[in-house]
Design a protein around this motif. Structure first.
Motif, short mmCIF file in Angstrom:
data_model
loop_
_atom_site.label_atom_id
_atom_site.label_comp_id
_atom_site.label_asym_id
_atom_site.label_seq_id
_atom_site.Cartn_x
_atom_site.Cartn_y
_atom_site.Cartn_z
N HIS A 27 36.46 15.70 27.30
CA HIS A 27 35.64 16.86 27.64
C HIS A 27 36.51 18.06 27.99
CE1 HIS A 27 33.49 13.11 28.59
NE2 HIS A 27 32.49 13.70 27.96
N ASP A 75 31.91 19.01 24.87
CA ASP A 75 31.70 17.62 24.49
C ASP A 75 31.31 17.56 23.02
OD1 ASP A 75 30.84 14.97 24.25
OD2 ASP A 75 30.11 14.92 26.32
N HIS A 81 23.79 12.00 27.07
CA HIS A 81 24.44 10.86 27.72
C HIS A 81 24.92 11.34 29.09
CE1 HIS A 81 27.69 12.98 25.58
NE2 HIS A 81 28.54 12.48 26.47
N HIS A 83 27.40 11.54 32.59
CA HIS A 83 28.80 11.72 32.92
C HIS A 83 29.09 11.40 34.38
CE1 HIS A 83 28.51 14.49 29.36
NE2 HIS A 83 29.52 13.74 29.04
N ASP A 94 32.61 9.63 30.26
CA ASP A 94 31.33 9.23 29.68
C ASP A 94 30.86 7.94 30.34
OD1 ASP A 94 30.98 11.25 27.78
OD2 ASP A 94 32.30 10.23 26.36
#
Ligand code: ZN
Ligand code: MN
Length: 137
Positions: A27, A75, A81, A83, A94
């Protein structure tokens, strides 16, 4: 430069930035993406990086993770999703968790608001930081 040459260059820059983001799970910040991109296209500018990150975000190909006053992180995985953010070193990890779509339904039902998405973040200390903390004490 001809229009075709310009378009080809723009496409190449955008593709490279997307590849850089998809090739990492760290990231990264725009600055990091810039450093990587310069290894392939030495005369690319930071402005070009930001412009392309903006385009890629607008078309849903990447996600921008903004953390208040600090720099945005990017990302390469645009699917929702979750984090985990380390409060000590700033690492963004992740999490392999199912996305709780039923939460959106719950919010919609309880508030009669139209929910189009949600983000969830966990905070704490990563493994490396816990280890260092132990070694320091
Ligand atoms: Zn950490
Ligand atoms: Mn992620």
């Amino acid at each position: 430069m001809s229009d075709l040459a310009k378009t080809t260059r723009m496409t190449r820059q955008k593709k490279l930035i997307l590849e850089i983001l998809r090739g990492t799970n760290t990231h990264p910040t725009a600055d990091w993406v810039y450093e990587q991109a310069r290894k392939v296209i030495p005369d690319i500018s930071l402005g070009t990086i930001y412009r392309n990150l903006g385009h890629l975000k607008a078309t849903g190909e990447i996600m921008e993770l903004s953390y208040g006053s600090t720099f945005s992180r990017y990302d390469g995985n645009p699917q929702n999703h979750y984090h985990f953010v380390c409060k000590r070193c700033g690492r963004v990890l992740d999490l392999d968790l199912p996305v709780l779509n039923e939460l959106e339904e719950q919010v919609a039902r309880r508030t009669s608001l139209q929910v189009t998405g949600h983000r969830m973040e966990f905070y704490g200390y990563c493994r490396e930081c816990c280890r260092e903390e132990k070694e320091e004490s």
